[in-house]
Enzyme design. Structure first.
Site, short mmCIF file in Angstrom:
data_model
loop_
_atom_site.label_atom_id
_atom_site.label_comp_id
_atom_site.label_asym_id
_atom_site.label_seq_id
_atom_site.Cartn_x
_atom_site.Cartn_y
_atom_site.Cartn_z
N GLY A 1 0.83 -1.21 0.00
CA GLY A 1 0.00 0.00 0.00
C GLY A 1 0.86 1.25 0.00
CB ALA A 2 4.28 1.81 -1.20
CG ASN A 3 -1.13 3.46 -3.85
OD1 ASN A 3 -1.11 2.37 -3.30
ND2 ASN A 3 -2.25 4.13 -4.03
N GLY B 1 -0.91 7.67 1.65
CA GLY B 1 -0.88 7.78 3.11
C GLY B 1 0.43 7.37 3.76
N GLY C 1 1.92 4.47 3.90
CA GLY C 1 2.78 3.61 3.09
C GLY C 1 3.66 4.45 2.18
CB SER D 1 -5.81 0.74 14.09
OG SER D 1 -6.69 1.73 14.62
CE1 TYR E 1 -8.93 -0.54 9.86
CE2 TYR E 1 -9.43 0.58 11.93
CZ TYR E 1 -8.59 0.38 10.85
OH TYR E 1 -7.41 1.08 10.74
N1 NAP Z 1 -4.74 6.97 8.94
C1 NAP Z 1 -5.00 6.64 10.19
O1 NAP Z 1 -5.39 7.47 11.03
C2 NAP Z 1 -4.81 5.23 10.64
C3 NAP Z 1 -5.09 4.92 11.97
C4 NAP Z 1 -4.84 3.62 12.42
C5 NAP Z 1 -4.33 2.68 11.56
N2 NAP Z 1 -4.09 2.98 10.26
C6 NAP Z 1 -3.56 1.92 9.38
O2 NAP Z 1 -2.56 2.44 8.55
C7 NAP Z 1 -2.44 1.63 7.38
C8 NAP Z 1 -2.29 2.54 6.17
O3 NAP Z 1 -3.48 3.26 5.97
P1 NAP Z 1 -3.52 4.80 5.53
O4 NAP Z 1 -4.09 5.53 6.65
O5 NAP Z 1 -2.21 5.20 4.97
O6 NAP Z 1 -4.66 4.73 4.40
P2 NAP Z 1 -4.65 4.95 2.83
O7 NAP Z 1 -4.08 6.27 2.48
O8 NAP Z 1 -6.03 4.64 2.38
O9 NAP Z 1 -3.67 3.84 2.32
C9 NAP Z 1 -4.05 2.47 2.32
C10 NAP Z 1 -3.23 1.74 1.29
O10 NAP Z 1 -3.64 0.36 1.28
C11 NAP Z 1 -3.86 -0.03 -0.07
N3 NAP Z 1 -4.78 -1.15 -0.20
C12 NAP Z 1 -6.10 -1.19 0.11
N4 NAP Z 1 -6.60 -2.40 -0.25
C13 NAP Z 1 -5.58 -3.11 -0.80
C14 NAP Z 1 -5.47 -4.40 -1.37
N5 NAP Z 1 -6.52 -5.19 -1.51
N6 NAP Z 1 -4.25 -4.79 -1.82
C15 NAP Z 1 -3.18 -3.99 -1.73
N7 NAP Z 1 -3.22 -2.76 -1.23
C16 NAP Z 1 -4.42 -2.32 -0.76
C17 NAP Z 1 -4.42 1.24 -0.71
O11 NAP Z 1 -4.37 1.13 -2.13
P3 NAP Z 1 -5.33 2.08 -3.06
O12 NAP Z 1 -4.75 3.46 -2.99
O13 NAP Z 1 -5.21 1.42 -4.38
O14 NAP Z 1 -6.70 2.01 -2.45
C18 NAP Z 1 -3.45 2.27 -0.14
O15 NAP Z 1 -2.24 2.24 -0.84
C19 NAP Z 1 -3.67 0.74 7.37
O16 NAP Z 1 -3.30 -0.56 7.74
C20 NAP Z 1 -4.59 1.35 8.42
O17 NAP Z 1 -5.43 0.40 9.03
C21 NAP Z 1 -4.31 4.24 9.78
#
Ligand code: NAP
Length: 310
Positions: A21-23, A25, A27, A149, A174
């Site tokens: 998911g490096a594209n 947030g 990642g 999380s 979740y």
């Molecule tokens: N942001 C927060 O406040 C928060 C809080 C607690 C935990 N987290 C955790 O942090 C991690 C990163 O999330 P983020 O906040 O950076 O959100 P994000 O910006 O939505 O990034 C999520 C990434 O996961 C990818 N992804 C989703 N479904 C996938 C699949 N089936 N196969 C491969 N990649 C997939 C997305 O790809 P697409 O762009 O193609 O959708 C995107 O690159 C997650 O595990 C989340 O649970 C985040």
């Protein structure tokens, strides 16, 4: 970890990282900062176009960055196996299990698993198992970091209903998937210790960081008001993705990271600041639950950790 920032990441030259998911947030920031410090980073993304665009942004922000894009859809075990087969000859020092989805309406993965459990936990369980031989071969400092999380506190894994067939509640799903991330880390750490491996399994959470995570479900449902609500939350209450990524980067590269450590931002700093060891629900430290989830995950994915039989 007082005062620790991304500029404290040690030199990563000669090391290879895979970031799922490096594209977007966290990642994206993780990949960029590891690349900035000299690591070769594989951006494992479900959309090659979004991955290529992220690679361009990283090269623009961190000149000289060595980044590559590879397709990985964690909602499809065939894709996970193909990714691992493609990279089985590569060196691998860091695996960052970051990709995730949150509170989606009920959906199933290609293999029939409830999507949040399937993507957030099972896909990463399979990926880690398939890449394990290379991680075990790596030198000192090799790590598997899984992004959980603080919301894991809202629900433990139900071993009798892993796919939530008895009634789906999206936030509970979740929370359970994020508890599964921690239980996975707990059991992996136990097995690595028992095998005398150098590889360390740790976990991290970002507190609340402004990313695309919150808008994915409203977008999927075409719920514009909910999407707007999430945008406002991101703008006024969340910290930046850069700040939110610090616990992940610390778990991946910081000194004194031990098996089963869990890092997050300090609660007393209103979830802002340099990473600290985070509180976690006691069920994520249960050996029995960890072993049970592990056995179920091996059965459901067909991926066995031959080198770490427990
Ligand atoms: N942001 C927060 O406040 C928060 C809080 C607690 C935990 N987290 C955790 O942090 C991690 C990163 O999330 P983020 O906040 O950076 O959100 P994000 O910006 O939505 O990034 C999520 C990434 O996961 C990818 N992804 C989703 N479904 C996938 C699949 N089936 N196969 C491969 N990649 C997939 C997305 O790809 P697409 O762009 O193609 O959708 C995107 O690159 C997650 O595990 C989340 O649970 C985040």
């Amino acid at each position: 970890m007082k005062g620790w920032t991304a500029s404290d990441i040690p030199d990563q030259a000669g090391r290879t990282a895979v970031v799922t998911g490096a594209n977007s947030g966290l990642g994206f920031v993780t990949a960029r900062e590891l690349a900035r410090r000299g690591a070769r980073v594989v951006l494992a993304c479900r959309s090659e176009a979004r991955g290529a665009e992220a690679a361009e942004r990283i090269r623009a922000q961190a000149p000289g960055a060595r980044v590559e894009v590879a397709p990985l859809d964690l909602a499809d075990l065939t894709s996970v196996r193909a990714f691992a087969a493609e990279h089985k000859g590569d060196r691998l020092d860091l695996l960052i299990n970051n990709a995730g989805v949150m509170a989606l309406p009920h959906r199933r993965t290609a293999d029939g698993f409830e999507t949040q459990f399937g993507v957030n936990h099972l896909g990463h369980f399979a990926l880690t198992g398939l890449l394990l031989p290379k991680l075990l071969e790596a030198g000192p400092g090799a790590r598997v970091v899984t992004v959980s999380s603080f919301m894991h506190m809202l629900g433990t894994v139900d071993p009798r209903d892993l796919n939530m067939e008895r009634g789906y509640r999206r936030w509970v799903a979740y929370a359970r998937s994020k508890s599964a991330n921690l239980l996975f880390t707990h059991e992996l750490a136990h097995r690595l210790r028992a095998a005398g491996a150098r590889l360390v399994a740790a976990a991290a959470h970002p507190g609340y960081a402004a990313t695309n995570l919150m808008s994915a479900a409203p977008k999927m449902e075409g719920h514009r008001a909910k999407e707007r609500f999430m945008e406002i939350g991101n703008r006024y209450f969340a910290q930046s993705p850069e700040q939110g990524t610090l616990p992940v980067l610390y778990a991946a590269t910081g000194p004194d990271v031990r098996q089963d450590d869990f890092f997050g931002p300090p609660l007393q700093g209103l979830w802002r600041g340099s990473p600290v060891r985070s509180a976690r629900a006691k069920w994520t430290l249960s050996d029995t639950a960890g072993r049970g989830l592990w056995a179920a995950s091996e059965r459901l994915t067909g991926v066995r950790y031959e080198a770490l039989t427990g």
